[in-house]
Design an enzyme around this catalytic site. Structure first.
Site, PDB file in Angstrom:
ATOM      1  N   CYS A   1      -9.355   2.880  55.405  1.00 53.09           N
ATOM      2  CA  CYS A   1     -10.700   3.196  55.905  1.00 53.09           C
ATOM      3  C   CYS A   1     -11.635   3.522  54.733  1.00 53.09           C
ATOM      4  O   CYS A   1     -11.952   2.649  53.938  1.00 53.09           O
ATOM      5  CB  CYS A   1     -10.621   4.315  56.940  1.00 53.09           C
TER       6      CYS A   1
ATOM      7  N   HIS B   1      -6.718   2.578  60.808  1.00 49.69           N
ATOM      8  CA  HIS B   1      -5.821   3.698  60.483  1.00 49.69           C
ATOM      9  C   HIS B   1      -4.378   3.364  60.873  1.00 49.69           C
ATOM     10  O   HIS B   1      -3.987   3.548  62.026  1.00 49.69           O
ATOM     11  CB  HIS B   1      -6.279   4.963  61.216  1.00 49.69           C
TER      12      HIS B   1
ATOM     13  N   GLU C   1      -1.796   5.003  60.199  1.00 47.99           N
ATOM     14  CA  GLU C   1      -1.000   6.221  60.374  1.00 47.99           C
ATOM     15  C   GLU C   1      -1.013   6.748  61.801  1.00 47.99           C
ATOM     16  O   GLU C   1      -0.150   7.541  62.176  1.00 47.99           O
ATOM     17  CB  GLU C   1      -1.485   7.315  59.403  1.00 47.99           C
TER      18      GLU C   1
ATOM     19  N   GLY D   1      11.402  33.069  64.596  1.00 47.60           N
ATOM     20  CA  GLY D   1      10.576  31.864  64.670  1.00 47.60           C
ATOM     21  C   GLY D   1      11.235  30.719  63.918  1.00 47.60           C
ATOM     22  O   GLY D   1      12.232  30.908  63.212  1.00 47.60           O
TER      23      GLY D   1
ATOM     24  N   SER E   1      13.842  31.140  60.594  1.00 44.08           N
ATOM     25  CA  SER E   1      15.217  30.829  61.026  1.00 44.08           C
ATOM     26  C   SER E   1      15.835  29.738  60.158  1.00 44.08           C
ATOM     27  O   SER E   1      17.002  29.818  59.759  1.00 44.08           O
ATOM     28  CB  SER E   1      15.230  30.382  62.493  1.00 44.08           C
TER      29      SER E   1
END
Length: 517
Positions: free
Chosen positions: A86, A173, A175, A229, A233
């Protein structure tokens, strides 16, 4: 491990597109390491990084304006393949002698690209490609040495290529998932054109992280604040794999966790995985500090300060701990670098996202600082953590501190915990939990009249909240079935003594935020 997983690498230069991190995630998904830097990076930094290929991202500016961003000249002098996406294609065209003009008609949404010629970027793809466009400017004249390899009805140069120099530009794009074969195009560039191998896998990331932790800390002891979390972890599992019992985890139960969460953390990490965990029951201390505070920002800061104090006290008891492990992840690093310097390439700098005291004389161990959240989850699975824990909905750092509106009281937290557990349990039972992006319950500090049996009573109100979103930047309220909502409401009112009314939040973001505070 035969090859270093960082040996082959792609550099992505960020021109400000909302999709830039997605480009990086796609390259990692392909199996190749990449880093995301600001467009105005110095030549010396690129030389030192020594990429196998460079991707120029999209961006909101116009190449036709004075002082709009440009790729460093070294990008085109380095001899490595370059892909412009782009805005990246437009600046490539303009910098190499082509022309870009502002178009009267913006091209936004789906488009069909007619592929012409035999270009390596479209290898093994059909002659027409469904892609996602989002641009106003367009290339009207391509530079010398380039050929047109794709066009749409309104965009004469939807893709261009200089096969000899391995320069490619696409006006769409690749992606985003809307571009049907976008991942294949990126694979063609990263694996085919740049010649990279798929060295970046969950197994190799773990192997590399464990080796680096061992090398960094040697025989020293490490301390980690374990919240239960995802990030902390996974750090706990990685560091434990590297140094075993030399890791001590400190789990602070602040009284603002979900139902039975404290016990679940201890059962999983202490009993199941055998980690050293110190559990600090600090509910009273947190609630005392929060007394009389109803402003959300003040509550957040108070919770943060008390956590730091508690953690600091515990760490001082561990005389031999020389290192502090943290769950910093790559988006934190990018954000921090950009806000401090305007440049997002200081991946080696310390980024203390935990807000821990400056006088903690410990080195930092941050094994996740190169990883995106989806990569952290994948290596968590590889390390044996349960799927339900790694992929559960986001839970705010201050916990129920921002889901109880206004002042925090133990009574309110206890009621909210039970109501929220019913909502989540029913979402799982109805197979709806993974169909919404986030769901939770909010406690409203207002009493409402209700009728129970023959009597009237004034009890509290809770609101259910469920949203659907891709990026959490915008969100739609989830259209959960009425029967389902009715069942949840009945259960909460009947099973949680003290709640007499349940409402459902149907606000989108914007204008509302996902969390209430």
């Amino acid at each position: 491990m035969t090859k270093n997983i960082h040996d082959q690498r792609i550099l992505i230069l960020d021109f400000g597109s909302q999709y830039t991190q997605l480009v990086a995630r796609r390259v990692r998904e392909i199996g190749v390491y990449c880093e995301l830097w600001s467009w105005d990076v110095e030549e010396a930094d690129i030389r030192e990084f020594n990429p196998d290929g460079i991707i120029l991202s999209g961006g909101p500016e116009s190449v036709t304006e004075d002082n709009s961003p440009r790729a460093p000249q070294y990008v085109f002098d380095s001899g490595v393949p370059v892909l412009g996406v782009c805005y990246g294609m437009q600046t490539m065209a303009e910098q190499l002698g082509g022309k870009v003009s502002t178009s009267d008609e913006r091209e936004f949404g789906y488009a069909a690209v007619k592929v012409s010629g035999e270009s390596a970027i479209f290898k093994d793809l059909e002659a027409t490609q469904d892609v996602w466009m989002s641009h106003g400017d367009k290339v009207v004249e391509i530079p010398a040495g380039f050929t047109k390899v794709g066009e749409t009805d309104t965009c004469p140069y939807a893709a261009m290529a200089n096969e000899e120099k391995k320069y490619y530009g696409v006006q769409f794009h690749p992606e985003v998932t809307h571009t049907k074969n976008g991942l294949q195009m990126l694979e063609n560039f990263v694996l085919g054109i740049c010649g990279c191998e798929r060295l970046w896998t969950s197994e190799s990331i773990i192997e590399d992280a464990v080796a680096r932790i061992k090398e960094q800390v040697g025989d020293d002891e490490v301390i980690l604040g374990l919240s239960g979390g995802v990030d902390s972890s996974v750090v706990a599992m990685l560091v434990h794999r590297a140094i075993g019992d030399k890791l001590t985890c400190v789990f602070v139960d602040n009284g603002l966790l979900r139902l039975n969460e404290g016990q679940q953390v201890m059962d999983m990490f202490g009993d199941k995985f055998g980690l050293n965990i110190i559990k600090v029951d600090a509910e009273e201390r947190f609630l005392k500090a929060l007394e009389g505070k109803s402003d959300p920002e003040e509550k957040r800061k108070t919770i943060g300060h008390v956590f730091v104090d508690v953690f600091d006290e515990e760490s001082k008891k561990l005389k031999n701990a020389k290192w502090l492990a943290q769950g910093t992840i790559y988006p934190d690093v990018i954000e921090s670098a950009a806000s401090k310097t305007g440049k997002a390439h200081v991946i080696k700098s310390h980024h203390n996202v935990g807000g821990l005291p400056d006088d903690m004389e410990m080195g930092l161990v941050e094994p996740l600082r190169e990883l995106f959240k989806d990569e952290v989850r994948k290596i968590g699975l590889e390390l044996g953590l349960p799927y339900e824990m790694l992929y559960r909905h986001p839970f705010p750092g201050p916990g129920l501190g921002v889901r109880v509106l206004g002042e925090i009281k133990k009574e309110y937290c206890d009621l909210l915990r039970r109501a929220d557990a019913i909502f989540i349990e029913e979402l799982h039972a109805a197979d709806l939990y993974n169909k919404v992006s986030q769901a939770f319950t909010v406690f409203l500090p207002v009493r409402s009249v209700g009728v129970m049996g023959d009597g009237r009573k004034y009890d509290w109100v809770v609101s259910l909240r469920a949203v659907e979103t891709i990026d959490f930047m915008t969100a739609h309220w989830a259209h959960l079935p009425y029967d389902f909502l009715g069942k949840v409401s009945n259960r909460i009112i009947n099973e949680v003594n003290g709640i007499s009314r349940v409402v459902y939040d149907i606000s989108g973001k914007p204008p509302a935020t996902i969390e209430w505070e």
